[in-house]
Design an enzyme around this catalytic site. Structure first.
Site, PDB file in Angstrom:
ATOM      1  N   GLU A  63       1.831   9.320   5.394  1.00  0.00           N
ATOM      2  CA  GLU A  63       2.959   8.459   6.336  1.00  0.00           C
ATOM      3  C   GLU A  63       3.110   9.387   7.629  1.00  0.00           C
ATOM      4  OE1 GLU A  63       6.296   7.360   4.186  1.00  0.00           O
ATOM      5  OE2 GLU A  63       5.364   5.670   3.324  1.00  0.00           O
TER       6      GLU A  63
ATOM      7  N   GLU B  13       4.068  11.307  -4.705  1.00  0.00           N
ATOM      8  CA  GLU B  13       5.008  11.170  -3.663  1.00  0.00           C
ATOM      9  C   GLU B  13       4.877  12.000  -2.587  1.00  0.00           C
ATOM     10  OE1 GLU B  13       7.537   9.312  -1.607  1.00  0.00           O
ATOM     11  OE2 GLU B  13       7.809   8.486  -3.640  1.00  0.00           O
TER      12      GLU B  13
END
Length: 206
Positions: free
Chosen positions: A46, A39
């Protein structure tokens, strides 16, 4: 990330409550760390993509999809590790003292469902339609639902339970049509993939 942290905390506390062995606790810890790492890595990618390409670009979308897919695979692996570590504490007939040495109950079913998920992702990538979690060929929801229903049917339970599991699989598949996420052919292909793959794995390894 908050959800992952809460889940990791609950998992570790559960390990203490159940008084799992050292090896089982290592499994649980690795599973939590693996998902958290994935994660964090996904978030970093991102942010970099948004910084380099603030406007929409198909390659930027592909990069984000691949990073999200890494989190999905980490989560699937964590579920498998958690199952291997904790199954002996929730299945009454499995001797706790030998839980880590014996194959956990339902292992063939768990592997069959994971294989179906992997095949769905591979087929979607080959056809270039949809994402791993939405749309495309075949329907992943239908594949997994009918894989689970097949596992239930082969587990030796009563006819009522088999019928209920099949009805649930049909309802899941039908919902994909009602929401216009999949075509009838994609749903049928997913259902066929789930049933055939699960049957083959059960025939070979059970």
């Amino acid at each position: 990330m908050k959800i992952h942290m809460i889940a990791a905390l609950a998992l570790l506390v559960l390990g203490l409550v159940l008084r799992v062995s050292a090896l089982e606790f290592i499994f649980l810890t690795l599973a939590a760390i693996f998902v958290l790492f994935a994660e964090l890595f996904n978030t970093a990618i991102e942010v970099v993509v948004d910084m380099v390409s603030p406007d929409y670009h198909p390659l930027a979308r592909t990069i984000k999809d691949v990073a999200a897919g890494a989190v999905l695979m980490a989560s699937v692996g964590a579920v498998l590790l958690g199952y291997l570590a904790l199954s002996g504490y929730f299945i009454p007939h499995l001797d706790k003292s030998l839980a880590i040495l014996r194959p956990p109950p339902g292992l063939v079913a768990v592997v069959a469902i994971l294989v179906v998920v992997i095949l769905v992702v591979l087929l979607k990538s080959l056809t270039g339609r949809g994402t791993p979690l939405c749309g495309g060929m075949p329907s992943g929801h239908s594949a997994v639902a009918f894989s689970i229903a097949t596992c239930v049917s082969l587990s030796g339970v009563g006819a009522v339970y088999i019928l209920l599991s099949l009805l649930l699989a049909i309802m899941v598949s039908h919902s994909r049509l009602l929401m216009n996420i999949h075509t009838l052919f994609e749903v049928l292909a997913g259902a066929t993939l789930g049933v055939v793959t699960t049957l083959l794995i059960f025939l070979v390894f059970r």
